[in-house]
Design an enzyme around this catalytic site. Structure first.
Site, PDB file in Angstrom:
ATOM      1  N   THR A 167       0.816  -1.206   0.000  1.00  0.00           N
ATOM      2  CA  THR A 167       0.000   0.000   0.000  1.00  0.00           C
ATOM      3  C   THR A 167       0.851   1.258   0.000  1.00  0.00           C
ATOM      4  O   THR A 167       1.967   1.275   0.551  1.00  0.00           O
ATOM      5  CB  THR A 167      -0.911   0.028   1.239  1.00  0.00           C
ATOM      6  OG1 THR A 167      -1.593   1.287   1.307  1.00  0.00           O
ATOM      7  CG2 THR A 167      -0.121  -0.137   2.531  1.00  0.00           C
ATOM      8  N   TYR A 200      -2.149   0.462   9.974  1.00  0.00           N
ATOM      9  CA  TYR A 200      -2.349  -0.230   8.698  1.00  0.00           C
ATOM     10  C   TYR A 200      -1.096  -0.104   7.835  1.00  0.00           C
ATOM     11  O   TYR A 200      -0.543  -1.095   7.345  1.00  0.00           O
ATOM     12  CB  TYR A 200      -3.561   0.341   7.965  1.00  0.00           C
ATOM     13  CG  TYR A 200      -3.645  -0.093   6.519  1.00  0.00           C
ATOM     14  CD1 TYR A 200      -3.815  -1.431   6.189  1.00  0.00           C
ATOM     15  CD2 TYR A 200      -3.541   0.834   5.480  1.00  0.00           C
ATOM     16  CE1 TYR A 200      -3.879  -1.840   4.865  1.00  0.00           C
ATOM     17  CE2 TYR A 200      -3.610   0.434   4.161  1.00  0.00           C
ATOM     18  CZ  TYR A 200      -3.770  -0.900   3.858  1.00  0.00           C
ATOM     19  OH  TYR A 200      -3.823  -1.298   2.539  1.00  0.00           O
TER      20      TYR A 200
END
Length: 330
Positions: free
Chosen positions: A117, A141
């Site tokens: 990501t 995250y």
């Protein structure tokens, strides 16, 4: 090629399954169905229901299906949720990925494509960001994915594995043939939420902050069509199959749109009103994240086919309408 697709009953993994079938490969789906759907797995594709943290089950699956490569999509991915539940995110995204890698090493699987990501970068300037930029995740995250990248690098070096880690920017849209799309009921993706509001499935939507240092005060993101993202995965898999080196690459278009611009595009494409209410900033949200895609274009020859926000929104609208009709019939 026999490819284990973790999270293959979900949104992005499900598109990978279709692409593998289209290319004549043999996908095997491994999913705990916590956010994925059994109905989304195409007929004839093996589905193993289980957790990627279950070393014995993963190892048995790799051996029984003679897996040649792993495409690892299974993860938790909601930034604000990771801020409130960091331990859950480190367990699910990092610890369980470690178990998956251990099973891959034990089974002798040498090719691995990882769903990473852009959140590994943290806050960035208004320039597109390249892969050499310093990493500074603003959320658990992002940190959970960064740690997995580090593990994958070290495991690959120690055990002769080769891998490609693709750092996603903001994925949206649906399969142009309407075979698959984002189907999670409570998904937080901006385009899905805006589309559901346009279709009357939500009374309104929230805009989280209008005081960012951007032209209109709302966050800017690089939105990539899911089919272009999956094309990059397929090229990455082919790269590894041909003996290519391990790579870490951005997967985005190189330009962004603000939250306000996305909402206005949904209004125009749908011809419907979208009520957007202003709320406070969310924890962990950078002002702007836009990819520099130079590396993936040069290393893989990746050329996107759906680089158009209106097209992404149109495909999302069509899928959401079909999904609503399907759910009404159940």
């Amino acid at each position: 090629m026999n490819v284990l697709v973790t999270g293959g009953a979900g949104y992005i993994g499900g598109h990978m399954v279709l692409a593998l079938l289209d290319a004549g490969h043999n996908p095997i789906v491994f999913d705990n169905l916590s956010t994925g759907f059994r109905w989304s797995v195409p007929e004839g594709v093996p589905l193993v229901v289980g957790d990627v943290g279950d070393f014995e089950l993963v190892l048995r699956t790799l051996q029984q299906h003679r897996i040649d490569a792993i495409a690892h999509f299974a993860a938790k991915l909601i930034v604000p949720e990771s801020v409130s539940d960091p331990l859950g995110y480190y367990l699910n995204n990092t610890v369980k990925s470690r178990a998956l890698m251990a099973a891959a090493v034990a089974a002798g699987v040498k090719k691995f494509v990882f769903s990473s990501t852009a959140a590994v970068y943290g806050d960035t300037s208004d320039k597109p960001i390249d892969e050499n930029a310093p990493l500074g995740p603003l959320s658990p995250y992002g940190s959970s994915k960064q740690l997995t990248e580090i593990m994958l690098r070290d495991v690959a070096a120690a055990h002769g594995m080769r891998y490609v880690a693709l750092r996603y920017f903001n994925v949206a849209g649906a399969d142009p043939l309407m075979r698959h799309g984002q189907s999670t009921a409570n998904a937080t993706h901006l385009i899905k939420v805006a589309v559901q509001t346009a279709l009357g499935m939500r009374s309104h939507m929230e805009v989280y902050g209008t005081d960012y240092p951007t032209p209109d005060g709302t966050c800017i993101r690089d939105y990539i069509h899911v089919s272009d993202l999956i094309a990059a995965h397929m090229q990455a898999l082919n790269h590894l199959d041909q003996g290519g080196e391990s790579l870490v690459m951005n997967c985005g278009y190189g330009h962004g749109y603000s939250v306000s611009e996305v909402i206005e595009t949904v209004r125009k494409v749908s011809g419907k009103p979208v009520e957007a209410r202003i709320g406070p900033r969310r924890a962990g949200d950078p002002a702007s994240i836009v990819a520099d895609p130079t590396r993936i274009r040069s290393k893989l020859g990746w050329e996107p086919r759906h680089d158009d926000l209106a097209t992404i929104v149109d495909h999302s609208l069509r899928w959401e309408s079909m999904l609503r009709e399907r759910n009404l019939k159940l």
